[in-house]
Design an enzyme around this catalytic site. Structure first.
Site, PDB file in Angstrom:
ATOM      1  N   ARG A 192      19.840  34.922 -85.086  1.00 16.14           N
ATOM      2  CA  ARG A 192      19.524  36.269 -85.561  1.00 16.14           C
ATOM      3  C   ARG A 192      20.477  36.656 -86.686  1.00 16.14           C
ATOM      4  O   ARG A 192      20.063  37.260 -87.673  1.00 16.14           O
ATOM      5  CB  ARG A 192      19.610  37.278 -84.410  1.00 16.14           C
ATOM      6  CG  ARG A 192      19.272  38.698 -84.835  1.00 16.14           C
ATOM      7  CD  ARG A 192      18.974  39.586 -83.657  1.00 16.14           C
ATOM      8  NE  ARG A 192      20.183  39.989 -82.968  1.00 16.14           N
ATOM      9  CZ  ARG A 192      20.188  40.618 -81.791  1.00 16.14           C
ATOM     10  NH1 ARG A 192      19.063  40.895 -81.167  1.00 16.14           N
ATOM     11  NH2 ARG A 192      21.321  40.967 -81.226  1.00 16.14           N
TER      12      ARG A 192
ATOM     13  N   LYS B 107      14.975  41.383 -75.787  1.00 13.60           N
ATOM     14  CA  LYS B 107      14.508  42.736 -75.455  1.00 13.60           C
ATOM     15  C   LYS B 107      13.742  43.373 -76.617  1.00 13.60           C
ATOM     16  O   LYS B 107      12.648  43.871 -76.439  1.00 13.60           O
ATOM     17  CB  LYS B 107      15.691  43.666 -75.131  1.00 13.60           C
ATOM     18  CG  LYS B 107      16.495  43.321 -73.918  1.00 13.60           C
ATOM     19  CD  LYS B 107      17.550  44.408 -73.641  1.00 13.60           C
ATOM     20  CE  LYS B 107      18.619  44.520 -74.708  1.00 13.60           C
ATOM     21  NZ  LYS B 107      19.571  43.394 -74.742  1.00 13.60           N
TER      22      LYS B 107
ATOM     23  N   ARG C 236      30.347  41.619 -76.203  1.00 14.86           N
ATOM     24  CA  ARG C 236      29.108  42.280 -75.762  1.00 14.86           C
ATOM     25  C   ARG C 236      28.621  41.679 -74.442  1.00 14.86           C
ATOM     26  O   ARG C 236      28.113  42.390 -73.583  1.00 14.86           O
ATOM     27  CB  ARG C 236      28.035  42.171 -76.851  1.00 14.86           C
ATOM     28  CG  ARG C 236      28.323  43.105 -78.030  1.00 14.86           C
ATOM     29  CD  ARG C 236      27.550  42.730 -79.280  1.00 14.86           C
ATOM     30  NE  ARG C 236      26.117  42.847 -79.104  1.00 14.86           N
ATOM     31  CZ  ARG C 236      25.230  42.189 -79.848  1.00 14.86           C
ATOM     32  NH1 ARG C 236      25.621  41.368 -80.794  1.00 14.86           N
ATOM     33  NH2 ARG C 236      23.941  42.358 -79.637  1.00 14.86           N
TER      34      ARG C 236
ATOM     35  N   ARG D  26      22.627  51.547 -70.104  1.00 19.91           N
ATOM     36  CA  ARG D  26      23.552  50.422 -70.112  1.00 19.91           C
ATOM     37  C   ARG D  26      24.700  50.602 -69.123  1.00 19.91           C
ATOM     38  O   ARG D  26      25.522  49.710 -68.982  1.00 19.91           O
ATOM     39  CB  ARG D  26      24.139  50.268 -71.511  1.00 19.91           C
ATOM     40  CG  ARG D  26      23.463  49.188 -72.372  1.00 19.91           C
ATOM     41  CD  ARG D  26      24.200  49.161 -73.692  1.00 19.91           C
ATOM     42  NE  ARG D  26      24.037  47.963 -74.453  1.00 19.91           N
ATOM     43  CZ  ARG D  26      23.131  47.779 -75.407  1.00 19.91           C
ATOM     44  NH1 ARG D  26      22.231  48.703 -75.641  1.00 19.91           N
ATOM     45  NH2 ARG D  26      23.115  46.667 -76.098  1.00 19.91           N
TER      46      ARG D  26
ATOM     47  N   ARG E   2      23.719  43.023 -89.299  1.00 23.85           N
ATOM     48  CA  ARG E   2      24.288  43.556 -88.057  1.00 23.85           C
ATOM     49  C   ARG E   2      25.735  43.117 -87.928  1.00 23.85           C
ATOM     50  O   ARG E   2      26.029  41.947 -87.754  1.00 23.85           O
ATOM     51  CB  ARG E   2      23.482  43.072 -86.837  1.00 23.85           C
ATOM     52  CG  ARG E   2      22.236  43.899 -86.599  1.00 23.85           C
ATOM     53  CD  ARG E   2      21.639  43.591 -85.252  1.00 23.85           C
ATOM     54  NE  ARG E   2      22.501  43.969 -84.145  1.00 23.85           N
ATOM     55  CZ  ARG E   2      22.052  44.224 -82.932  1.00 23.85           C
ATOM     56  NH1 ARG E   2      20.766  44.168 -82.671  1.00 23.85           N
ATOM     57  NH2 ARG E   2      22.888  44.537 -81.966  1.00 23.85           N
TER      58      ARG E   2
HETATM   59  P1  AMP Z   1      21.498  46.942 -79.171  1.00 30.32           P
HETATM   60  O1  AMP Z   1      20.759  47.079 -80.446  1.00 30.32           O
HETATM   61  O2  AMP Z   1      20.736  47.476 -77.987  1.00 30.32           O
HETATM   62  O3  AMP Z   1      21.996  45.540 -78.929  1.00 30.32           O
HETATM   63  O4  AMP Z   1      22.808  47.863 -79.270  1.00 30.32           O
HETATM   64  C1  AMP Z   1      23.795  47.620 -80.245  1.00 30.32           C
HETATM   65  C2  AMP Z   1      25.066  48.395 -79.931  1.00 30.32           C
HETATM   66  O5  AMP Z   1      24.765  49.800 -79.928  1.00 30.32           O
HETATM   67  C3  AMP Z   1      25.672  48.123 -78.572  1.00 30.32           C
HETATM   68  O6  AMP Z   1      26.503  46.969 -78.572  1.00 30.32           O
HETATM   69  C4  AMP Z   1      26.456  49.412 -78.337  1.00 30.32           C
HETATM   70  O7  AMP Z   1      27.643  49.430 -79.111  1.00 30.32           O
HETATM   71  C5  AMP Z   1      25.521  50.466 -78.922  1.00 30.32           C
HETATM   72  N1  AMP Z   1      24.565  50.955 -77.902  1.00 30.32           N
HETATM   73  C6  AMP Z   1      23.214  50.815 -77.906  1.00 30.32           C
HETATM   74  N2  AMP Z   1      22.666  51.366 -76.813  1.00 30.32           N
HETATM   75  C7  AMP Z   1      23.692  51.857 -76.084  1.00 30.32           C
HETATM   76  C8  AMP Z   1      23.793  52.509 -74.831  1.00 30.32           C
HETATM   77  N3  AMP Z   1      22.705  52.759 -74.077  1.00 30.32           N
HETATM   78  N4  AMP Z   1      25.019  52.870 -74.403  1.00 30.32           N
HETATM   79  C9  AMP Z   1      26.134  52.644 -75.128  1.00 30.32           C
HETATM   80  N5  AMP Z   1      26.124  52.001 -76.304  1.00 30.32           N
HETATM   81  C10 AMP Z   1      24.921  51.606 -76.795  1.00 30.32           C
END
Ligand code: AMP
Length: 188
Positions: free
Chosen positions: A127, A13, A146, A88, A135
């Site tokens: 990654r 993404k 996740r 999400r 991260r």
């Molecule tokens: P990402 O970078 O999109 O993989 O997001 C990393 C982490 O941020 C996720 O595993 C969640 O803990 C939190 N997070 C990001 N976007 C959301 C969202 N829309 N709703 C809830 N938690 C989020």
């Protein structure tokens, strides 16, 4: 162009969103990036999100909806945006619909990246190695959570948006360039 890019963790993404930013001159709106910046800056929101993200769970809907609402109002998002990592949950998608209706705007498409589970684990491991461990959520145990959270709470959004008729399902298993061209073809 107003887009959502969806897919499980490791689907590509963020990578594709960054390419689409250049192609369509629209900002990438990544709730994950904004939350990570808040953690770095030790803001109250960052402190609230830190443990939740480290476990691979979801930050509360109100928090991420607040981030998105504010971001949609900023000048650079007036002519379009690509939402990466939001919504999400169904509640977030409903709130996004409400926000967009209020602002008098609509989505052009929801890009759904399809990849198989083994490829995801391999990509996330890669990654984690490349990012030098910046991260906290890029390790196998957290990834498993996740993926579970994705399957349970986020995957149902594909059906939600299919009902709205704007989903573009893209095979995410090719090279970065192949996936990008599949997306741009689908967007027409
Ligand atoms: P990402 O970078 O999109 O993989 O997001 C990393 C982490 O941020 C996720 O595993 C969640 O803990 C939190 N997070 C990001 N976007 C959301 C969202 N829309 N709703 C809830 N938690 C989020």
């Amino acid at each position: 162009m107003r887009l959502i890019i969806m897919g499980p963790p490791g689907a590509g993404k963020g990578t594709q969103a960054k390419i689409l930013v250049e192609k369509y001159s629209i900002p990438q709106l990544s709730t994950g990036d904004i939350l990570r910046a808040a953690i770095q800056a030790k803001t109250p929101m960052g402190l609230q999100a830190k443990e939740i993200m480290a476990r691979g769970d979801l930050v509360p809907d109100e928090v991420v909806c607040g981030i998105v609402s504010e971001r949609l109002d900023s000048a650079d998002a007036k002519n379009g945006f690509i939402l990466d990592g939001f919504p999400r949950t169904i509640a977030q998608a409903e709130e996004l619909d409400r926000m967009m209706e209020e602002k008098g705007i609509a989505l052009d498409a929801v890009i759904s990246l399809d990849v198989d589970a083994d490829a995801l684990v391999a990509r996330i491991k890669q990654r984690a190695e490349e990012s030098g461990g910046t991260r906290a959520d890029d390790n196998e145990e957290v990834l498993r959570n996740r993926l579970e959270v994705y399957g349970e709470l986020t995957k149902p959004l594909i059906a939600y948006y299919k009902k709205q008729g704007n989903v573009k399902s893209i095979d995410g298993m090719g090279s970065i360039e192949e996936v990008t061209s599949a997306i741009t073809d689908a967007l027409g």
